[in-house]
Write an enzyme that holds these catalytic residues in place. Structure first.
Site, PDB file in Angstrom:
ATOM      1  CE  LYS A 110      -4.106  -2.145   1.990  1.00  0.00           C
ATOM      2  NZ  LYS A 110      -4.824  -2.456   3.233  1.00  0.00           N
ATOM      3  CE  LYS A 190      -6.035  -8.830  -5.017  1.00  0.00           C
ATOM      4  NZ  LYS A 190      -6.284  -8.749  -3.593  1.00  0.00           N
ATOM      5  CE  LYS A 193     -11.580  -1.680  -2.008  1.00  0.00           C
ATOM      6  NZ  LYS A 193     -11.318  -3.080  -1.739  1.00  0.00           N
TER       7      LYS A 193
HETATM    8  P1  ADP Z   1      -9.271  -5.326  -3.058  1.00  0.00           P
HETATM    9  O1  ADP Z   1      -8.006  -6.056  -3.445  1.00  0.00           O
HETATM   10  O2  ADP Z   1     -10.149  -5.087  -4.220  1.00  0.00           O
HETATM   11  O3  ADP Z   1      -8.965  -4.069  -2.268  1.00  0.00           O
HETATM   12  P2  ADP Z   1      -9.984  -6.430  -0.506  1.00  0.00           P
HETATM   13  O4  ADP Z   1      -8.557  -6.435  -0.102  1.00  0.00           O
HETATM   14  O5  ADP Z   1     -10.897  -5.428   0.121  1.00  0.00           O
HETATM   15  O6  ADP Z   1     -10.075  -6.306  -2.104  1.00  0.00           O
HETATM   16  O7  ADP Z   1     -10.562  -7.898  -0.295  1.00  0.00           O
HETATM   17  C1  ADP Z   1     -11.736  -8.276   0.402  1.00  0.00           C
HETATM   18  C2  ADP Z   1     -11.839  -9.785   0.418  1.00  0.00           C
HETATM   19  O8  ADP Z   1     -11.965 -10.288  -0.910  1.00  0.00           O
HETATM   20  C3  ADP Z   1     -10.598 -10.489   1.008  1.00  0.00           C
HETATM   21  O9  ADP Z   1     -10.998 -11.651   1.702  1.00  0.00           O
HETATM   22  C4  ADP Z   1      -9.806 -10.844  -0.196  1.00  0.00           C
HETATM   23  O10 ADP Z   1      -8.950 -11.943   0.038  1.00  0.00           O
HETATM   24  C5  ADP Z   1     -10.886 -11.171  -1.210  1.00  0.00           C
HETATM   25  N1  ADP Z   1     -10.411 -10.858  -2.565  1.00  0.00           N
HETATM   26  C6  ADP Z   1     -10.150  -9.641  -3.070  1.00  0.00           C
HETATM   27  N2  ADP Z   1      -9.732  -9.716  -4.346  1.00  0.00           N
HETATM   28  C7  ADP Z   1      -9.722 -11.022  -4.665  1.00  0.00           C
HETATM   29  C8  ADP Z   1      -9.402 -11.764  -5.850  1.00  0.00           C
HETATM   30  N3  ADP Z   1      -9.005 -11.149  -6.965  1.00  0.00           N
HETATM   31  N4  ADP Z   1      -9.506 -13.103  -5.813  1.00  0.00           N
HETATM   32  C9  ADP Z   1      -9.908 -13.740  -4.696  1.00  0.00           C
HETATM   33  N5  ADP Z   1     -10.237 -13.116  -3.551  1.00  0.00           N
HETATM   34  C10 ADP Z   1     -10.151 -11.777  -3.515  1.00  0.00           C
END
Ligand code: ADP
Ligand code: TRP
Length: 324
Positions: A110, A190, A193
């Protein structure tokens, strides 16, 4: 069995969140006593506008309920409605070695992306450990990117128990579904957002169409030639939405050649729209009754708080806070 998971209200939820965390969590609500929460304290590390945070919290609540979280089975609440968690986070922070946090990828990632290097961002895993340990959680369904945070949680519980007494904090297990541990985004990285490569849950079909047709990158293999199966974003996403037979047919057609990427993308779009259609409908119903959603969160907070009080009391006694 106590199942617990949280999701940050830091933007619109996407297909990666759904398959990585929400769908497994929703399925697991049948298997035990589920506690699911909206991690608004965590979101403060990145969302700096009160109105926006409140809107995201509302959206996540609607999304999760529309996707099948059943408030009759699962305790669904806002993290900040149980402020006890911040007290446990403080207590845990006193047994947290700096080196443990310094090794965490998410802080490094981050700050590398330009987020201010705040103490909150650095201490994020300690608050997450408190979330989990405060409810004597056994199982924590998450995507693979959260695995390290579960390891930190276990480390802190072990340290705390070694010092203050065996069995005070329960050691949780991560539940990571390997088939959907990392859902790829439109660009093949991956889905996240932070990478602007998401398929949002509950996008209008028109918006989904634009994203799928224009943003999924494809190579220049001619229509009649076989297409590479390995690493294909179209196939990986299609597998999530389609039945096994439809998936196999598409994979066979990739190998055989004769069908263009545009056709495959149209099939992906149709499968995605069909998959989310019932949830879209449910979301519109829920949206029409914001009071009911608020009632669910309030009732959830009450139940969560009662549980939290029990564990926190045990911890406070062990460390010597308040009267014995
Ligand atoms: P982002 O990467 O979009 O900020 P978050 O970190 O808020 O997403 O993730 C929220 C939940 O969704 C977590 O449990 C995370 O492991 C899961 N998650 C997020 N992106 C993915 C992905 N591309 N594939 C599988 N699980 C995901
Ligand atoms: N850190 C998680 C994420 O970014 C959200 C989260 C906060 C969480 N507390 C939790 C997940 C406790 C599981 C358990 O997705």
């Amino acid at each position: 069995m106590r199942i617990l998971s949280g999701i940050q209200p830091s933007g619109r939820l996407h297909v990666g969140n759904y398959f990585g965390m929400m769908e497994p969590a929703i399925r697991m609500q049948q298997q035990g006593e589920a506690f699911y929460f909206i991690a608004d304290y965590h979101a403060l590390t990145t969302v700096r506008d009160g109105g926006e945070l409140r809107q995201y919290v509302r959206d996540v609540a609607l999304d999760f309920l529309a996707c099948g979280l059943d408030p009759q089975r699962a305790v669904f609440f806002r993290q900040s409605d149980v402020p006890e968690v911040t007290e446990l986070a403080w207590i845990l922070s006193t047994v947290t070695p700096m080196g443990l946090l310094e090794r965490c990828h998410s802080y490094k990632d981050k700050t590398a992306r330009g987020l201010a290097a705040s103490h909150g961002l650095f201490a994020y895993p300690v608050l997450m450990a408190a979330d989990i340990l405060l409810y004597d959680s056994d199982a924590v369904p998450v995507g693979r990117d959260q695995k390290q945070h579960l390891e930190v949680t276990r480390d802190l519980a072990i340290k705390f128990n070694e010092h203050y007494g065996e069995g005070l904090l329960k050691l949780p297990e991560p539940v990571i579904q390997e088939t959907t541990a990392v859902v790829p985004g439109l660009d093949g990285q991956k889905m996240s957002k932070s990478y602007d490569n998401t398929l949002p849950l509950f996008a209008e079909p028109g918006a989904l169409k634009k994203l799928i047709m224009r943003r999924i990158a494809t190579d220049s293999t001619p229509v009649e030639a076989p297409k590479p199966v390995e690493g294909s974003v179209i196939l990986q996403l299609f597998r999530l939405f389609a039945g096994a037979d439809d998936y196999q047919r598409m994979e066979d057609e990739f190998r055989a050649g004769g069908v263009g990427y545009g056709d495959f993308k149209k099939r992906l779009l149709a499968a995605c729209v069909e998959f989310f259609e019932p949830m879209q409908r449910r979301r519109r119903e829920l949206e029409a009754d914001p009071g009911a959603v608020e009632d669910v969160l309030r009732a959830g907070a009450e139940r969560a708080r009662a549980e939290a009080a029990r564990v926190l009391d045990r911890v406070r006694r062990a460390v010597g806070l308040g009267l014995a």
